[in-house]
Design a protein around this motif. Structure first.
Motif, PDB file in Angstrom:
ATOM      1  N   UNK A 138     -60.295   8.599 -50.567  1.00 15.59           N
ATOM      2  CA  UNK A 138     -60.011   7.404 -50.207  1.00 15.59           C
ATOM      3  C   UNK A 138     -58.871   6.699 -51.321  1.00 15.59           C
ATOM      4  N   UNK A 139     -58.804   7.338 -52.477  1.00 10.56           N
ATOM      5  CA  UNK A 139     -57.981   6.842 -53.418  1.00 10.56           C
ATOM      6  C   UNK A 139     -56.600   7.209 -53.420  1.00 10.56           C
ATOM      7  N   UNK A 140     -56.373   8.311 -52.564  1.00  9.47           N
ATOM      8  CA  UNK A 140     -54.953   8.611 -52.169  1.00  9.47           C
ATOM      9  C   UNK A 140     -54.332   7.674 -51.443  1.00  9.47           C
ATOM     10  N   UNK A 141     -55.098   6.706 -50.837  1.00 12.48           N
ATOM     11  CA  UNK A 141     -54.509   5.633 -49.768  1.00 12.48           C
ATOM     12  C   UNK A 141     -54.198   4.267 -50.563  1.00 12.48           C
TER      13      UNK A 141
ATOM     14  N   UNK B 248     -55.526  12.775 -61.789  1.00 14.49           N
ATOM     15  CA  UNK B 248     -55.634  11.905 -62.840  1.00 14.49           C
ATOM     16  C   UNK B 248     -54.229  10.923 -62.573  1.00 14.49           C
ATOM     17  N   UNK B 249     -53.033  11.456 -61.894  1.00 20.03           N
ATOM     18  CA  UNK B 249     -52.060  10.677 -61.664  1.00 20.03           C
ATOM     19  C   UNK B 249     -52.250   9.683 -60.423  1.00 20.03           C
ATOM     20  N   UNK B 250     -53.073  10.153 -59.632  1.00 20.56           N
ATOM     21  CA  UNK B 250     -53.663   8.998 -58.801  1.00 20.56           C
ATOM     22  C   UNK B 250     -54.479   7.786 -59.314  1.00 20.56           C
ATOM     23  N   UNK B 251     -55.244   8.360 -60.184  1.00 15.45           N
ATOM     24  CA  UNK B 251     -56.204   7.338 -60.919  1.00 15.45           C
ATOM     25  C   UNK B 251     -55.177   6.436 -61.811  1.00 15.45           C
TER      26      UNK B 251
ATOM     27  N   UNK C 286     -63.953  13.478 -66.130  1.00 13.19           N
ATOM     28  CA  UNK C 286     -64.345  11.870 -65.803  1.00 13.19           C
ATOM     29  C   UNK C 286     -63.732  11.145 -66.642  1.00 13.19           C
ATOM     30  N   UNK C 287     -62.797   9.938 -66.225  1.00 12.84           N
ATOM     31  CA  UNK C 287     -62.337   9.068 -67.009  1.00 12.84           C
ATOM     32  C   UNK C 287     -62.361   7.730 -66.277  1.00 12.84           C
TER      33      UNK C 287
END
Length: 239
Positions: free
Chosen positions: A120-123, A153-156, A182-183
């Motif tokens: 879901x984070x990709x969107x 990590x870039x998406x986050x 995790x971060x």
């Protein structure tokens, strides 16, 4: 607010690390996606017991329930307050599961928290919609392999920056394929007025937990500014 991310390898370590995080002051504990395969393997009653014992919220990861991929939200009374469902199924998940149709936000002590499950984070619209409804912190349980961890990590980072919101990620630790790592990232404005990120908590390739101490008031104004700047617009195609 103190939020713990837990990277377990077994059910026993999941419960042990969760309790250690709660003893250390965590008000909410987040576990990864698919650290166990199905909801039947999830020690839900034990997590509910810990939530009551320490008056805390626990998101015991995201797991398959035979229909969807769900993340139960256990509140401080031990009740299941709701179920967040994965909206965007990944790869072979699409062959056997149904996607969710809405995202979930909930409040703890007046702080609004949203849940986005892995892909879901990709969107960007997923996080943007939750932030537009007041979400100040986004929890992201995930199952990302070694091959994808750097771009993950870039998406986050980007979702945190573009929405001026804290992102807390719990990723699976299951060597040799899944590294954990995790971060938690929180936005802040530097002295030169550039919005940057602080790393509040970070784990390596290990069974462990880490606690992020998050102050949403510290980035309230930059989040509000960003929300006010969001425009609704159409796209016009030239012929």
């Amino acid at each position: 607010m103190k939020i713990a991310v837990v990277q377990p390898y077994t059910v026993n370590s999941a419960l042990s690390l969760t309790e250690k995080a709660l003893i250390s002051g965590a008000q909410l504990v987040l576990l990864p996606e698919k650290w166990v395969k199905t909801v039947e393997e999830l020690p839900l009653k034990d997590f509910q017991r810990l939530a009551v014992k320490y008056t805390a919220y626990i998101i015991p990861g995201a797991v398959e329930d035979g229909v969807s991929i769900i993340a139960p939200i256990i509140d401080s009374s031990g009740d299941i307050k709701g179920l967040a469902k994965k909206l965007h199924l990944f790869n072979k998940e699409k062959e056997k599961l149904m996607p969710g149709t809405y995202s979930i936000i909930f409040s703890i002590s007046g702080i609004k928290i949203g849940i986005a499950i892995c892909y879901d984070l990709d969107f960007p619209e997923v996080i943007r919609k939750m932030v537009s409804r007041g979400a100040e912190i986004i929890l992201v349980p995930s199952k990302i392999s070694y091959n994808g961890i750097e771009i993950w990590r870039e998406y986050l980072r980007v979702r945190s920056l573009e929405n001026r919101v804290t992102i807390v990620n719990a990723n699976v630790y299951n060597p040799p394929n899944y590294p954990g790592k995790s971060v938690a990232f929180m936005p802040h404005k530097r002295d030169d007025n550039i919005v940057d990120l602080l790393t509040l908590a970070e784990l390596g390739e290990e069974e462990n937990f880490a606690i992020a101490d998050i102050n949403p008031l510290s980035y309230f104004h930059i989040r509000l500014e960003r929300i006010k700047e969001i425009k609704d617009f159409d796209v016009m195609e030239l012929q």
